[in-house]
Design an enzyme around this catalytic site. Structure first.
Site, PDB file in Angstrom:
ATOM      1  N   HIS A  54      10.663 130.578 -24.632  1.00  0.00           N
ATOM      2  CA  HIS A  54      10.246 129.427 -23.821  1.00  0.00           C
ATOM      3  C   HIS A  54       8.734 129.350 -23.637  1.00  0.00           C
ATOM      4  O   HIS A  54       8.241 128.984 -22.559  1.00  0.00           O
ATOM      5  CB  HIS A  54      10.942 129.471 -22.466  1.00  0.00           C
ATOM      6  CG  HIS A  54      12.409 129.169 -22.535  1.00  0.00           C
ATOM      7  ND1 HIS A  54      13.340 130.079 -22.954  1.00  0.00           N
ATOM      8  CD2 HIS A  54      13.102 128.034 -22.259  1.00  0.00           C
ATOM      9  CE1 HIS A  54      14.556 129.535 -22.910  1.00  0.00           C
ATOM     10  NE2 HIS A  54      14.434 128.299 -22.501  1.00  0.00           N
TER      11      HIS A  54
ATOM     12  N   HIS B 282      21.796 129.669 -20.792  1.00  0.00           N
ATOM     13  CA  HIS B 282      21.024 130.830 -20.316  1.00  0.00           C
ATOM     14  C   HIS B 282      20.240 130.522 -19.038  1.00  0.00           C
ATOM     15  O   HIS B 282      19.132 131.011 -18.841  1.00  0.00           O
ATOM     16  CB  HIS B 282      20.096 131.340 -21.429  1.00  0.00           C
ATOM     17  CG  HIS B 282      19.153 130.299 -21.966  1.00  0.00           C
ATOM     18  ND1 HIS B 282      18.867 130.173 -23.303  1.00  0.00           N
ATOM     19  CD2 HIS B 282      18.414 129.334 -21.348  1.00  0.00           C
ATOM     20  CE1 HIS B 282      18.008 129.196 -23.487  1.00  0.00           C
ATOM     21  NE2 HIS B 282      17.707 128.679 -22.314  1.00  0.00           N
TER      22      HIS B 282
HETATM   23  C1  DHB Z   1      17.088 125.978 -16.804  1.00  0.00           C
HETATM   24  C2  DHB Z   1      17.749 125.949 -18.033  1.00  0.00           C
HETATM   25  C3  DHB Z   1      17.131 126.454 -19.170  1.00  0.00           C
HETATM   26  O1  DHB Z   1      17.675 126.442 -20.406  1.00  0.00           O
HETATM   27  C4  DHB Z   1      15.886 127.029 -19.071  1.00  0.00           C
HETATM   28  O2  DHB Z   1      15.368 127.571 -20.181  1.00  0.00           O
HETATM   29  C5  DHB Z   1      15.224 127.059 -17.855  1.00  0.00           C
HETATM   30  C6  DHB Z   1      15.832 126.525 -16.729  1.00  0.00           C
HETATM   31  C7  DHB Z   1      17.747 125.462 -15.566  1.00  0.00           C
HETATM   32  O3  DHB Z   1      18.817 124.875 -15.640  1.00  0.00           O
HETATM   33  O4  DHB Z   1      17.201 125.656 -14.486  1.00  0.00           O
HETATM   34 FE    FE Z   2      16.264 127.232 -21.933  1.00  0.00          FE
END
Ligand code: DHB
Ligand code: FE
Length: 279
Positions: free
Chosen positions: A59, A12
């Site tokens: 998050h 994601h």
């Molecule tokens: C990224 C990946 C993630 O799963 C997330 O929650 C935030 C950032 C990334 O690759 O930048």
């Molecule tokens: Fe993530």
């Protein structure tokens, strides 16, 4: 009875959501990832599922360290988008399905998953991006959703085996839902990545490929990993793989692969996609 037609597991990565909004899918960095989705879009077009149960990790935006459920199920009529620090996304709220949410909540508690119940819940990129990816051009996607949030923010995280069992319980709950609706389960997160600390930038392709293979043929193998194993092999944020395992747990029929793709690097994260049919 409602039927789970398959599971769609996807990374994601926020910058891919930004690329989608800006119409930059054909740029070299993004093209392999977006092209990798096309067979899934064709499958969805054929199958026309009615509901998406979305397994994702908040998050630290709707839930924070002061109040962080291990498992939480949304039971709202709609789910608005959160401001993740660069402004509130100009997206309408996603459609809920409170009747099915409450059925899921009842069934999960009956099956001894004492989840948090959220009659208000806002969502971040982990929920938003796969829905926008799989239902492009629909704003919001017409499909009704039931969000299921799994903690990957604050240790102790739920063990992979517990997440796999949660998926199985979701599979049973859906099978007991007395409609003829078609349900697709989405697992959002991963694959290997670590965004901060000494190991920032960690990607473990061999581990990712092993996981994608095991999700198809031997998910119990992944359920035997500990949270520490996941952290070590996949990085701190790679622990999001438990969303894929939970989604796989919901498939109780004959499972076959529709499509998979794997692409690095986009951002700091290996971008994977795995679509499984359940018959
Ligand atoms: C990224 C990946 C993630 O799963 C997330 O929650 C935030 C950032 C990334 O690759 O930048
Ligand atoms: Fe993530």
């Amino acid at each position: 009875m409602a039927r789970i037609i398959g599971a769609l597991a996807s990374s994601h990565i926020p910058s891919l959501g930004t690329a989608l909004s800006a119409g930059r899918q054909q740029e070299p960095c993004c093209k392999p990832f977006f092209d990798g989705c096309l067979p899934v879009l064709r499958w969805l077009e054929e199958e026309q599922p009615d509901v998406a149960v979305v397994l994702y990790n908040d998050h630290g935006l709707n839930f924070f360290l002061d109040n962080l459920p291990t498992f939480a199920v949304g039971a709202a009529t709609e789910y608005g988008c959160l401001d993740e620090g660069w402004g509130k996304p100009a997206l309408p709220p996603f459609n809920g399905y409170p009747e099915l949410s409450w059925h899921l909540i009842d069934s999960l508690v009956e099956q001894e998953f004492d989840i948090a119940m959220c009659q208000q819940l806002a969502v971040d990129h982990a929920f938003i991006n796969p829905l926008r990816l799989f239902w492009p051009g629909e704003n919001p996607p017409a499909i009704r959703t039931v969000p299921v949030a799994i903690n990957t923010v604050q240790f102790p995280l739920p063990r992979p085996a517990r997440c796999y069992a949660l998926g199985k319980a979701i599979g049973k709950a859906v099978a007991d839902w007395p409609t003829d609706e078609k349900v697709v389960v989405i697992g959002s997160g991963g694959l290997s990545h670590q965004l901060d600390g000494e190991r920032a930038g960690l990607i473990n392709k061999a581990f990712d490929e092993m996981c994608m293979e095991a999700l198809l043929h031997d998910p119990a193998k992944l359920a035997r990993l500990s949270s520490r194993d996941l952290l070590r092999e996949a990085g701190a944020q790679g622990a999001e793989l438990i969303m894929w395992l939970a989604a796989r747990g919901a498939l109780h029929g004959t499972v076959s692969k529709i499509h998979s793709s794997y692409h690095i690097p986009i951002a700091n994260t290996s971008a994977g996609l795995l679509a499984l049919a359940n018959r």
